[in-house]
Write an enzyme that holds these catalytic residues in place. Structure first.
Site, PDB file in Angstrom:
ATOM      1  N   GLY A  47      50.620  42.642  40.906  1.00  0.00           N
ATOM      2  CA  GLY A  47      49.372  42.258  41.571  1.00  0.00           C
ATOM      3  C   GLY A  47      49.327  42.697  43.027  1.00  0.00           C
ATOM      4  O   GLY A  47      50.345  42.994  43.642  1.00  0.00           O
ATOM      5  N   ARG A  87      44.563  37.538  48.326  1.00  0.00           N
ATOM      6  CA  ARG A  87      44.351  36.468  49.307  1.00  0.00           C
ATOM      7  C   ARG A  87      45.213  36.628  50.570  1.00  0.00           C
ATOM      8  O   ARG A  87      45.002  35.945  51.559  1.00  0.00           O
ATOM      9  CB  ARG A  87      44.612  35.098  48.656  1.00  0.00           C
ATOM     10  CG  ARG A  87      43.493  34.674  47.726  1.00  0.00           C
ATOM     11  CD  ARG A  87      43.904  33.531  46.816  1.00  0.00           C
ATOM     12  NE  ARG A  87      44.759  33.986  45.721  1.00  0.00           N
ATOM     13  CZ  ARG A  87      45.288  33.180  44.805  1.00  0.00           C
ATOM     14  NH1 ARG A  87      45.086  31.874  44.879  1.00  0.00           N
ATOM     15  NH2 ARG A  87      46.034  33.666  43.828  1.00  0.00           N
ATOM     16  N   GLY A  91      45.910  40.845  34.147  1.00  0.00           N
ATOM     17  CA  GLY A  91      46.363  39.459  34.023  1.00  0.00           C
ATOM     18  C   GLY A  91      47.845  39.347  33.713  1.00  0.00           C
ATOM     19  O   GLY A  91      48.487  40.323  33.301  1.00  0.00           O
ATOM     20  N   ASN A 132      52.049  24.309  36.754  1.00  0.00           N
ATOM     21  CA  ASN A 132      52.857  25.397  36.214  1.00  0.00           C
ATOM     22  C   ASN A 132      53.397  26.233  37.373  1.00  0.00           C
ATOM     23  O   ASN A 132      52.639  26.710  38.214  1.00  0.00           O
ATOM     24  CB  ASN A 132      51.956  26.256  35.308  1.00  0.00           C
ATOM     25  CG  ASN A 132      52.611  27.566  34.906  1.00  0.00           C
ATOM     26  OD1 ASN A 132      53.833  27.676  34.883  1.00  0.00           O
ATOM     27  ND2 ASN A 132      51.782  28.553  34.577  1.00  0.00           N
TER      28      ASN A 132
END
Ligand code: UD1
Ligand code: CA
Length: 457
Positions: free
Chosen positions: A13, A17, A77, A169
């Protein structure tokens, strides 16, 4: 290290952010990249480390060693990331420890305990979880009983009731590898983000009647992921604190851990004292009984036993011998090598130079590209003029030479053994051993001159 266990780190990824041009896992805490911290912890528990890379794959690969890489071209994902790894594990029937690339604070001991739990229970999948005060953003754990769970629900897909759950999680899992890859074939992307979630394999396995468990981390802080610069700073702070704690438990005095910045790889010997507001970075080593005073920054340098560094020094990529004192306000850089029992005093800059044992440069000097012998005295304000505007030139000062105050040594030049340079000299030619060189304007003294001048007015 556990047998029949491999690790798979998901690090493809971007880390949107973070608002960065750099992939998230390449940001640093305590002098190591976030990914490096995770790789080290994983390697101690599960030998072979596989990493899924994507965003800035080249740089991410270069940042760690002895890992295997799998490329995820498009980041669809976490479930998709694990799926692209499938081909690397076709023959493998053991367990897989899956971790995100940003769980920087995870300790190997915690992973070890997690593996024990998973194996003792005979589970096909286990999730590492934690109870936290602020669960927003995390996937929530829907429990069945003390050990087993029903599913993981992502924050964005959660109902108001599920949002009340405080158990989250961590993104760290143990799977039986064949069971994981089989379940991944059933994962779909019908969710708020349109992504393939690895978390969905939990519900899929439960529906197949397989035993799936969750284990709470004893210290929830360990599983903090990093998504923002604020979280990066918080994690860095914890890392630094841990480093200070470990040095103190090995016999180093750290006067004020809160203001002390010491990178993870730094080593410091017993009975050394680190005063407030010191920064020690990179691959630095400090021997026993040393004292590093406030406002000093040391990076990638090696300091011997009983060294004293006084306030306000910058020491970079340099070596300092034993029993030497440096500072206050000294600057050693670019491969300065200082011997034993030297005295490097205030406002002395030493660049790419070596000084033999017992040599002193106590006040205001610049020594650059110089090779200086033993027991040399460098007077106040001595300068090696190493740069002619185009090129750097070397200076050689042999053992026991004495360089008088405020002299300039115009390189290339050599001062022989035991030779003296008179104060205020501009030396342009070599000085042989045992000679005295004086190179300054002769003094003219005019008696009564001042009185004559006054009368004229
Ligand atoms: C994930 C979990 C969430 C958990 C949280 C813990 C899912 C769907 N959700 O959410 O339940 O509480 O971690 O921090 O897994 N990655 C890839 N390829 C991709 C997408 C992600 O390699 O296509 C990597 C990222 O680089 C990162 C890791 O997977 O290291 C986790 O991804 P991230 O987007 O941070 O997941 P979260 O939304 O935090
Ligand atoms: Ca995350």
């Amino acid at each position: 290290m556990e047998a029949n266990l491999r690790s798979l780190i998901l690090a493809a990824g971007k880390g949107t952010r973070m608002k960065s041009r750099k992939a998230k896992v390449l940001h640093e805490a305590a002098g190591r990249t976030l990914l490096e911290h995770v790789v080290r912890a994983a390697r101690m528990v599960a030998g072979d480390v596989y990493i899924v890379v994507g965003y800035q794959a080249g740089k991410v690969k270069e940042s760690v060693s002895q890992c295997r890489f799998i490329e995820q071209k498009e980041q669809l994902g976490t479930g998709h990331a694990a799926t692209v790894a499938r081909d690397s594990f076709t023959e493998y029937k053991g367990d897989l420890l899956v971790l995100p690339g940003d769980v920087t604070l995870i300790r190997p001991e915690t992973l070890e305990a997690f593996v024990k739990f998973h194996r003792a229970g005979g589970y096909r999948a286990s999730v590492l979880t934690a109870d936290v005060q602020a669960p927003a953003g995390y996937g929530r754990i829907v429990r069945r009983n003390d050990n087993e769970i029903d599913s993981i629900v992502e924050h964005r897909d959660a109902s108001p009731e599920i949002l009340q759950i405080n158990e989250i999680n961590s993104g760290i899992y143990l799977f039986s590898a064949p069971v994981l890859f089989e379940a991944l074939t059933k994962v779909q992307n019908r969710n708020a983000q349109g992504e393939y979630y690895i978390t969905d394999v939990i519900g899929i396995m439960v529906n197949q009647g397989l035993p799936v468990a969750a284990w709470k981390a004893p210290d929830p802080a360990e599983i903090t992921g990093i998504n923002t610069r604020q979280e990066l700073a918080a994690v860095d702070r914890v890392m630094r604190r841990r480093k200070c704690e470990s040095l103190m438990s090995e016999g180093v005095t750290i006067v004020d851990p809160d203001s002390t910045f010491i990178d993870a790889d730094v080593q410091i010997g017993m009975d050394s004292v680190i005063y407030p507001s010191v920064q020690i970075y990179g691959q630095s080593f400090i021997g026993d009984d040393a004292a590093i005073h406030s406002y000093t920054r040391i990076s990638n340098s090696r300091l011997g036993a009983r060294v004293t560094v006084l306030e306000g020094c910058v020491i970079a990529d340099s070596v300092v011998g034993e029993d030497t004192s440096v500072g206050p306000f000294a600057h050693l850089r670019m491969g300065a090598v200082i011997g034993d029992r030297n005295k490097i005093g205030n406002f002395v800059e030493i660049k790419k130079s070596s000084l033999g044992d017992g040599t002193k440069a106590q006040h205001h000097a610049y020594l650059g590209d110089a090779t200086i012998g033993k027991d040399v005295n460098i007077g106040a304000g001595v300068i090696t003029c190493n740069f002619d505007g185009q090129q750097k030139h070397p200076t050689f000062i042999e053992d026991e030479a004495f360089i008088g105050t405020d002299s300039q040594l115009i390189a290339p030049v050599r001062i022989g053994k035991r030779a003296y340079v008179a104060a205020g000299s501009s030396i342009t030619h070599d000085v042989p051993a045992d000679a005295l060189a004086i190179a300054r304007g002769r003094q003219a003294t005019k008696a009564g001159w001042a009185k004559v001048r006054k009368k004229k007015k």
